[in-house]
Design a protein around this motif. Structure first.
Motif, mmCIF file in Angstrom:
data_model
loop_
_atom_site.group_PDB
_atom_site.id
_atom_site.type_symbol
_atom_site.label_atom_id
_atom_site.label_comp_id
_atom_site.label_asym_id
_atom_site.label_seq_id
_atom_site.Cartn_x
_atom_site.Cartn_y
_atom_site.Cartn_z
ATOM 1 N N TYR A 159 -16.141 -0.425 4.053
ATOM 2 C CA TYR A 159 -15.239 -1.283 3.585
ATOM 3 C C TYR A 159 -14.965 -2.818 4.023
ATOM 4 O O TYR A 159 -14.537 -3.152 3.414
ATOM 5 C CB TYR A 159 -13.616 -0.557 2.787
ATOM 6 C CG TYR A 159 -13.987 0.459 1.933
ATOM 7 C CD1 TYR A 159 -14.729 0.238 1.171
ATOM 8 C CD2 TYR A 159 -13.774 1.756 1.661
ATOM 9 C CE1 TYR A 159 -15.255 0.559 -0.468
ATOM 10 C CE2 TYR A 159 -14.395 2.299 0.639
ATOM 11 C CZ TYR A 159 -14.658 2.374 -0.203
ATOM 12 O OH TYR A 159 -14.813 2.964 -1.388
ATOM 13 N N VAL A 160 -14.979 -2.489 5.896
ATOM 14 C CA VAL A 160 -14.512 -3.541 6.586
ATOM 15 C C VAL A 160 -15.476 -4.258 6.410
ATOM 16 O O VAL A 160 -15.631 -5.698 6.785
ATOM 17 C CB VAL A 160 -14.043 -2.701 7.997
ATOM 18 C CG1 VAL A 160 -13.817 -4.543 8.617
ATOM 19 C CG2 VAL A 160 -12.760 -2.178 8.128
ATOM 20 N N TYR B 2 -7.474 -3.396 6.578
ATOM 21 C CA TYR B 2 -8.058 -2.774 6.150
ATOM 22 C C TYR B 2 -6.581 -1.380 7.401
ATOM 23 O O TYR B 2 -6.687 -0.545 6.781
ATOM 24 C CB TYR B 2 -8.980 -2.264 6.683
ATOM 25 C CG TYR B 2 -9.432 -0.956 5.618
ATOM 26 C CD1 TYR B 2 -9.543 -1.060 4.366
ATOM 27 C CD2 TYR B 2 -9.405 0.685 5.685
ATOM 28 C CE1 TYR B 2 -10.389 -0.185 3.205
ATOM 29 C CE2 TYR B 2 -10.397 1.139 5.269
ATOM 30 C CZ TYR B 2 -10.443 0.964 4.007
ATOM 31 O OH TYR B 2 -10.728 2.214 2.981
ATOM 32 N N GLU C 77 -15.578 4.826 5.737
ATOM 33 C CA GLU C 77 -14.527 3.530 5.499
ATOM 34 C C GLU C 77 -14.803 1.995 7.146
ATOM 35 O O GLU C 77 -14.510 1.130 6.117
ATOM 36 C CB GLU C 77 -13.004 4.035 5.100
ATOM 37 C CG GLU C 77 -13.105 4.972 4.383
ATOM 38 C CD GLU C 77 -11.131 5.247 3.952
ATOM 39 O OE1 GLU C 77 -10.422 4.678 3.605
ATOM 40 O OE2 GLU C 77 -10.757 6.339 3.763
ATOM 41 N N THR D 128 -11.556 2.702 14.138
ATOM 42 C CA THR D 128 -11.086 1.084 14.105
ATOM 43 C C THR D 128 -10.432 0.223 15.439
ATOM 44 O O THR D 128 -11.455 -0.603 15.554
ATOM 45 C CB THR D 128 -9.520 0.826 13.070
ATOM 46 O OG1 THR D 128 -10.502 0.615 11.753
ATOM 47 C CG2 THR D 128 -9.812 -1.253 13.123
ATOM 48 N N THR E 103 0.801 -1.178 0.042
ATOM 49 C CA THR E 103 -0.177 -0.156 0.089
ATOM 50 C C THR E 103 1.071 1.166 -0.389
ATOM 51 O O THR E 103 0.615 2.511 -0.446
ATOM 52 C CB THR E 103 -0.881 -0.075 0.862
ATOM 53 O OG1 THR E 103 -1.840 -1.376 1.215
ATOM 54 C CG2 THR E 103 -1.993 1.376 0.742
ATOM 55 N N LEU F 204 -3.780 -1.692 5.377
ATOM 56 C CA LEU F 204 -3.691 -0.485 4.032
ATOM 57 C C LEU F 204 -2.961 0.854 4.637
ATOM 58 O O LEU F 204 -2.606 1.516 4.323
ATOM 59 C CB LEU F 204 -4.674 -0.872 3.819
ATOM 60 C CG LEU F 204 -5.045 -0.001 2.057
ATOM 61 C CD1 LEU F 204 -6.549 -0.910 1.577
ATOM 62 C CD2 LEU F 204 -5.892 1.080 2.391
ATOM 63 N N ASN F 205 -4.551 1.023 5.851
ATOM 64 C CA ASN F 205 -3.795 2.617 6.530
ATOM 65 C C ASN F 205 -2.114 3.025 6.949
ATOM 66 O O ASN F 205 -2.607 4.138 6.710
ATOM 67 C CB ASN F 205 -4.986 3.078 7.485
ATOM 68 C CG ASN F 205 -5.966 3.420 6.660
ATOM 69 O OD1 ASN F 205 -6.440 4.708 5.899
ATOM 70 N ND2 ASN F 205 -7.105 2.169 6.028
#
Length: 636
Positions: A512-513, A233, A508, A431, A85, A236-237
């Motif tokens: 997305y999760v 995720y 997100e 998260t 990423t 990713l961030n």
């Protein structure tokens, strides 16, 4: 030849296949009906052959290696995701400014090109998922596409250094670059789409491969699998933090080639780390091309369009714990799209040679349910596309908006693309808050150890995404109020963009999760990577829809002397109205989504009928899993 069937008689079709009856073990609902009765009176002259049901046995996936996987190997894949990423966003996050400064494209054209490129990235995820599910398997697919990803980054580094960045340091917003040669432009576009092909091709497969490292038959690992998607995720961030801060800064001052080289190094390390874990991964065999299987269901159902489908307990299924689809567990019958049950209804014509051999005439229940699963997921998936329109604004219009806002902190100029760091921190914080606070609280209130269901989280994500567009619209209204005639940059601080970035980040986490968990969990075993790729494909179409909206809006609003809503000089436009338009579309999409989510019925795999009950009753497993899952944060 007409086969006489008496009530209670059974017909032995083959040694390995019988007509399968559905026993609903969820609370004892759905008693088996009388078996072996003739259905000729209700099937317009075609007798439907029925037999006694076979005993159900617990199914399982076909693994090449079973005593492996777990959090250790999943952690290695999370590291791989973070590094890949970092490399990808080292190219993508500032691409819109590269197009305007180096290739001298106008704002609307650059925004459209970025949307198309980003859309293509995630469109390639479908191709990678197809190869993974059908032929190559997850491991090989990830390895090959990561190699292509590295090749694309190497080519873009060479192209920018030798063909585009002339003179050195140009494209910093002050020094203009020389007109680029045709070969330089061709190599540039070829290289960035090679990057798109490599990154998009392996992303959904990597997510599915990570989920494969957990054994769903063990309740604790089943919840660990759900936690994995959240941390996937998260990784990713984490990976994008460096590219959205340090790399963006150097690229913004004209050091584009340096940024691309750092991305290349990160991608190489990611590939090496991925290969390092090869001996310990838990591998799943590919299940073969799903396209013929799905086509066979529709062809078989069409051939029998005149008959009435047999009762669920009279449909065709093979014996044993394995389904007819290689490596897939059996799927229990569902009541949606009942017309497809005709494909699993056996007639006398199907038994002309003594047994049903033609898959284009008779399909198993599992095969029919696989096709049904795809049809059931499509309405939910379509409703996520508008949200992806919201998400894609961060890489295009948010950056262009920030580029004409006051962004100096003392003598330091903050790059507009660096504002996405607030989106990243929002994702990381939300998260943690969700996993540590909302899940336990919602679990106690609802009795569901997961807290909120995937569909509920996706709906919340839509609402928060709509709020982010409202925040962006109001920020643009204030920016336009503080524009000095003749000046490009408004006096409004760029930090007014923080709310819109934070809201997108929060959305997100829910959207997305939730999508990754939902599509991976609801996809049959034979198309797991396809399920994960639907999340990426949603982002893809969202980018294309965003590009289409920009073109439509400019075509309608830019007439005569009117500059339109998104002109080259944003101070003469009304980008705020475009944001409000997206907010309205998101609200309408949410209404449609509610109906689709209420209609949706989850997949039920054979052997898992009672697992959900046990999981709800034993919610303490989730607490134990959170402790294991949180270890990933420290490892990353």
């Amino acid at each position: 030849k007409k086969l006489p069937m008496a009530s209670g008689d059974s017909l032995n079709l083959t040694d390995n296949a019988t007509v399968k009856g559905r026993e609903d073990n969820l609370g004892g609902v759905g008693e088996l009906g009388n078996l072996g009765r003739s259905n000729s009176s209700r099937n317009q002259g075609q007798n439907v052959m029925t037999t006694t049901t076979s005993k159900k046995t617990k199914g399982s996936k076909s693994f090449i290696k079973k005593n492996s996987g777990g959090w250790t190997l999943a952690s290695l894949l999370l590291v791989n995701q973070g590094l890949a990423t970092l490399a990808f966003f080292g190219v993508g996050v500032n691409l819109v400014l590269f197009l305007t400064r180096v290739l001298e494209q106008e704002n609307a054209d650059a925004a459209n090109n970025v949307s198309k490129w980003t859309g293509t990235v995630y469109l390639f995820s479908l191709f990678g998922a197809f190869l993974s599910d059908s032929y190559w398997g997850r491991y090989l697919t990830c390895a090959v596409f990561q190699g292509i990803f590295v090749l694309g980054l190497a080519l873009i580094s060479i192209t920018s250094s030798f063909f585009l960045i002339k003179p050195a340091g140009c494209g910093d917003g002050v020094t203009e670059c020389h007109p680029t040669s045709q070969i330089g432009i061709i190599l540039f576009y070829f290289s960035i789409y090679l990057v798109a092909f490599g990154y998009g091709g392996h992303q959904p497969t990597l997510a599915t491969f990570g989920a494969d490292q957990f054994d769903e038959s063990k309740p604790k690992q089943k919840y660990a699998k759900g936690a994995f998607f959240a941390y996937f995720y998260f990784a990713l961030n984490v990976g994008s933090i460096f590219s959205n801060t340090v790399l963006v800064y150097y690229e913004n001052i004209g050091q584009w080639t340096l940024g691309f080289l750092v991305s290349l190094a990160s991608a190489i390390i990611a590939l090496v780390s991925y290969l390092f874990g090869s001996p310990g991964y838990r591998y799943v065999k590919p299940s073969g091309n799903p396209l013929p299987r799905v086509a066979q269901v529709f062809v078989a159902a069409t051939r029998k369009w005149r008959i009435v489908p047999a009762n669920p307990d009279e449909l065709y299924e093979v014996e044993g714990k394995e389904s007819a689809i290689k490596g897939s567990r059996k799927i229990l019958h569902s009541d949606e799209f009942m017309f497809l049950d005709k494909a699993a209804t056996i007639t006398e014509e199907d038994l002309a040679n003594g047994e049903p051999k033609n898959p284009w005439r008779v399909c198993t229940i599992t095969q029919v349910e696989e096709a049904k699963c795809v049809l059931k997921m499509l309405p939910i998936w379509l409703c996520t596309i508008i949200y992806s329109v919201v998400f894609t604004q961060m890489a295009s219009l948010f950056v262009e908006q920030g580029d004409v806002m006051y962004s100096k902190i003392g003598n330091f100029h903050l790059p507009a693309a660096s504002m996405s760091i607030f989106d990243i921190f929002s994702v990381l914080i939300c998260t943690g808050v969700y996993r540590q606070m909302l899940v336990p609280l919602a679990g106690k209130l609802s009795g569901n150890p997961k807290g909120l269901s995937e569909l509920q989280r996706m709906g919340i994500g839509l609402i928060i995404g709509m709020l982010s567009m409202l925040a962006a619209g109001f920020t643009e209204v204030e920016r336009l109020k503080r524009v000095t005639p003749g000046e490009k940059v408004s006096s409004l601080s760029i930090f007014w963009q923080i709310p819109q970035y934070v809201l997108v980040g929060a959305s997100e986490v829910f959207m997305y999760v939730g999508q990754l968990e939902f599509f991976n969990g609801q996809a049959p075993d034979g198309i797991k990577s396809f399920g994960s790729s639907l999340c990426m494909a949603s982002i893809s179409l969202g980018n294309y829809v965003s590009s289409l909206l920009v073109n439509m809006v400019m075509g309608i609003t830019a007439k005569g002397s009117k500059p339109g809503w998104i002109p080259d000089d944003l101070n003469t436009g009304h980008m705020d109205r475009f944001y409000f338009l997206i907010a309205i579309l998101t609200a309408l999409d949410f209404v449609v989504y509610l109906f689709c989510a209420k209609w949706y019925k989850c997949i039920i795999l054979e052997g898992n009928e009672n697992i959900e009950k046990d999981q709800v009753q034993n919610s303490s497993v989730e607490t134990n899993n959170q402790v294991d899952g949180d270890e990933i944060v420290r490892r990353v």
